[in-house]
Design an enzyme around this catalytic site. Sequence first.
Site, PDB file in Angstrom:
ATOM      1  N   CYS A   2       0.819  -1.212   0.000  1.00 18.89           N
ATOM      2  CA  CYS A   2       0.000   0.000   0.000  1.00 18.89           C
ATOM      3  C   CYS A   2       0.857   1.269   0.000  1.00 18.89           C
ATOM      4  CB  CYS A   2      -0.866   0.038   1.249  1.00 18.89           C
ATOM      5  SG  CYS A   2      -1.838  -1.439   1.480  1.00 18.89           S
ATOM      6  N   ARG A  27       5.216  -0.056  -6.453  1.00 17.65           N
ATOM      7  CA  ARG A  27       5.148  -0.902  -5.259  1.00 17.65           C
ATOM      8  C   ARG A  27       4.076  -1.979  -5.394  1.00 17.65           C
ATOM      9  NH1 ARG A  27       4.738   1.687   0.191  1.00 17.65           N
ATOM     10  NH2 ARG A  27       5.975  -0.115   0.707  1.00 17.65           N
ATOM     11  N   TRP A  74      -2.838  -2.752  -1.568  1.00 16.12           N
ATOM     12  CA  TRP A  74      -2.468  -4.113  -1.948  1.00 16.12           C
ATOM     13  C   TRP A  74      -3.189  -5.011  -0.946  1.00 16.12           C
ATOM     14  CZ3 TRP A  74       1.195  -7.907   0.158  1.00 16.12           C
ATOM     15  CH2 TRP A  74       1.493  -8.930  -0.733  1.00 16.12           C
ATOM     16  N   ASN A 100      -1.652   2.103   6.129  1.00 17.66           N
ATOM     17  CA  ASN A 100      -0.722   1.041   5.704  1.00 17.66           C
ATOM     18  C   ASN A 100      -0.379   0.231   6.934  1.00 17.66           C
ATOM     19  OD1 ASN A 100      -0.598   2.098   3.200  1.00 17.66           O
ATOM     20  ND2 ASN A 100       1.595   2.581   3.236  1.00 17.66           N
ATOM     21  N   GLY A 101      -0.279  -1.082   6.777  1.00 20.03           N
ATOM     22  CA  GLY A 101       0.096  -1.916   7.911  1.00 20.03           C
ATOM     23  C   GLY A 101      -1.020  -2.879   8.251  1.00 20.03           C
ATOM     24  N   GLU A 482      18.755 -18.674  -5.238  1.00 19.47           N
ATOM     25  CA  GLU A 482      18.403 -17.341  -5.718  1.00 19.47           C
ATOM     26  C   GLU A 482      17.960 -17.402  -7.188  1.00 19.47           C
ATOM     27  OE1 GLU A 482      17.581 -14.703  -4.498  1.00 19.47           O
ATOM     28  OE2 GLU A 482      17.831 -13.201  -6.058  1.00 19.47           O
ATOM     29  N   LYS A 486      14.283 -16.231  -8.488  1.00 22.68           N
ATOM     30  CA  LYS A 486      14.115 -15.247  -9.567  1.00 22.68           C
ATOM     31  C   LYS A 486      13.200 -15.814 -10.642  1.00 22.68           C
ATOM     32  CE  LYS A 486      15.096 -12.536  -8.099  1.00 22.68           C
ATOM     33  NZ  LYS A 486      15.666 -12.000  -6.902  1.00 22.68           N
ATOM     34  N   GLU A 489       9.441 -16.309  -9.428  1.00 18.24           N
ATOM     35  CA  GLU A 489       8.645 -15.118  -9.111  1.00 18.24           C
ATOM     36  C   GLU A 489       8.262 -14.314 -10.342  1.00 18.24           C
ATOM     37  OE1 GLU A 489      10.253 -11.964  -6.579  1.00 18.24           O
ATOM     38  OE2 GLU A 489      12.263 -12.431  -7.253  1.00 18.24           O
ATOM     39  N   HIS A 505      19.175 -38.550  -2.517  1.00 13.08           N
ATOM     40  CA  HIS A 505      18.401 -38.891  -1.315  1.00 13.08           C
ATOM     41  C   HIS A 505      16.906 -38.708  -1.519  1.00 13.08           C
ATOM     42  CE1 HIS A 505      22.041 -39.546   0.941  1.00 13.08           C
ATOM     43  NE2 HIS A 505      22.504 -38.386   0.491  1.00 13.08           N
ATOM     44  N   LYS A 604       6.796  -5.047  -3.553  1.00  6.90           N
ATOM     45  CA  LYS A 604       8.229  -4.773  -3.405  1.00  6.90           C
ATOM     46  C   LYS A 604       8.695  -4.928  -1.969  1.00  6.90           C
ATOM     47  CE  LYS A 604      12.343  -3.741  -4.570  1.00  6.90           C
ATOM     48  NZ  LYS A 604      13.107  -4.901  -5.054  1.00  6.90           N
TER      49      LYS A 604
HETATM   50  O1  M6R Z   1      13.452  -5.492   1.403  1.00  6.45           O
HETATM   51  P1  M6R Z   1      13.968  -6.829   1.830  1.00  6.45           P
HETATM   52  O2  M6R Z   1      15.352  -7.083   1.329  1.00  6.45           O
HETATM   53  O3  M6R Z   1      13.894  -7.038   3.312  1.00  6.45           O
HETATM   54  O4  M6R Z   1      13.015  -7.882   1.155  1.00  6.45           O
HETATM   55  C1  M6R Z   1      13.141  -9.245   1.418  1.00  6.45           C
HETATM   56  C2  M6R Z   1      12.400 -10.070   0.408  1.00  6.45           C
HETATM   57  O5  M6R Z   1      11.038  -9.788   0.458  1.00  6.45           O
HETATM   58  C3  M6R Z   1      12.918  -9.819  -1.010  1.00  6.45           C
HETATM   59  O6  M6R Z   1      14.284 -10.053  -1.096  1.00  6.45           O
HETATM   60  C4  M6R Z   1      12.190 -10.733  -2.031  1.00  6.45           C
HETATM   61  O7  M6R Z   1      12.492 -12.059  -1.791  1.00  6.45           O
HETATM   62  C5  M6R Z   1      12.599 -10.300  -3.428  1.00  6.45           C
HETATM   63  N1  M6R Z   1      11.625  -9.410  -3.965  1.00  6.45           N
HETATM   64  C6  M6R Z   1      12.743 -11.419  -4.379  1.00  6.45           C
HETATM   65  O8  M6R Z   1      13.223 -10.971  -5.604  1.00  6.45           O
END
Ligand code: M6R
Length: 609
Positions: A2, A27, A74, A100-101, A482, A486, A489, A505, A604
Amino acid sequence: MCGIVGYAGAGSAKAMILSGLRSLEYRGYDSAGIALVRKGKLLVRKESGKLDALESKVGAADFDAQLGIGHTRWATHGAPTRENAHPHTSVDGRIAIVHNGIIENFMQLKQELITKHGIRFQSETDSEVIAHLIGVHYRGDLVGALRAAAKRMHGAYAVAVVCADEPDQIVAIRKDAPLVAGICEEGGLLASDIPALLKYTRDVYLIENDEIVIVTKGAVQIFDEEMTRMNRTKTHIDWDAQAAEKGGYEHFMIKEINEEPMGVRETLRHRLDANGELLLDDLEFTKEELDAIDRIYIVACGTASHAGLVGKPVIEKYARIPVEVDLSSEFRYRNPIVTERTLVICISQSGETSDTLEALREAKRRGAKILSIVNVVGSSVARASDHVFYTWAGPEIAVASTKAYTTQIVSLYLIALHMGRLRGTVKEAESKKLVGELLEAPDLIAKVIKDEKRIMELAKAHYKKEKIFFVGRGSDVATAQEASLKLKEITYINSFAIAAGELKHGTIALITRDVLFFAVATQNYLYEKMLSNIEEMKARQAQVVAVAKKGDKRISQAADDTFFFPDCSDEVAPIVAIIFFQMFAYHVAKLRGRNIDQPRNLAKSVTVE
Ligand code: M6R
């Protein structure tokens, strides 16, 4: 996540608020709304979907005013519908709030508002209780009513409120959710995020927890819980609005990948002098303090936690302190063994991730010292930490984290060397060697980026696959994780990552002709083992693409195909090899027509649990 925007001035509040909300679009959101105060009336419009829908609804000239608040939502509690969109209003329709929150005790408050005050709720959100709480406390004093309401609210919030009876001010409060304010020629501004203000001012007030802020046409006044006026100095924001735009690239993600050489270079430049000596004295660790530390936890979420996995063996190697990497969401609830002798390193790009912030607080309560690695200056994680190491990645807009990751790894390496030097566990020559290698990393990263044609070729060959898995050994397990994150997502392809030695295993049962395996083979000391794993997979008819150092003939003979990245040390390899995977995911997502910068269901920064 949000976004909140508020404006009090002489110009068009509608235009200012919509422009602010637009600069927060990156965002992610699924509905938007606006509340304006005009001629003793409150005008509220909200729509599900994107800002265009809202804009067309508030287009009429009579829907304008000089003061108001806006919101992009959001969805968390309740679907992304118009009813659930913010602003929410009090029963008499004279008070509007954006939030927000999360209000953790909203069910209990809602029940109370229904039974005691007969209030009929219009939405399924937790936020609506705030409007009604303020409404029932309102006796001609908006600040007093907001303070009384906040006393009842448990959770995290940044709340901005306007009232038809107080047409000159926006009142706001924050607790564990970001809030900033500023003044410019056009008037007073309020927002959840700095980018919303950058078009108008670079000098912003960072609002602290439990503070109340009153924004009027010509002033921003900040008060503590007891309504004592706070004398806050403004924070100057170096990066400009341009930096937060795409700069000619099709997507923020590819722009940010292209910025990785610069991000790594800048992170190093701020921490090394002209002779390559470390400049980390501002972290204020003494040898005695470090010698007293018997355990380090690296605590983070998602991509940031993968950076932690790469950093762990490097800290252990150079600083000789045992390191555990924990997910923030697990750490905060698992009663970890944390004492005054524990150092917790929190990694967060945004510095606003709720799980990481809470894990940090939990560690602090137990007496640990906190060192955070953060990209956003003045963020909540940074402010709650004892020591802060800022990465110099610049604003990261795409949901998929790229440049934050490589700069986080570099930061962990520099911290490892700094600790090692202070503790006497790393020799000067060893430290110089790694620094020298790191200084070459920006050019090596740039070489991978230049190989885009080859990466696109591989993306074209495999973008229709429905299962793509990643294997590696040592720090290549983190790279595999990682790479898999990527890919899933932004492309939505089914994927996971596993340590190559674990295949036999159980997971080996999944191998069929239609599964593609990426074998990450960057670690010289594990080379023979990785080669056998590739052979093991090939023997079961998997398709294997290896990612290996340039000139590696044996691997390329064993695998079906190979992507070669420039030769470099084992320690620098995770920073270089990941660039291929980021770009591969990007091009596959493009070929699949995905919403690359704002993938479905994701935001984000995750400021709710
Ligand atoms: O802002 P942050 O680094 O704390 O965010 C942590 C994760 O939410 C963030 O790294 C998320 O996994 C990425 N958007 C993935 O690409």
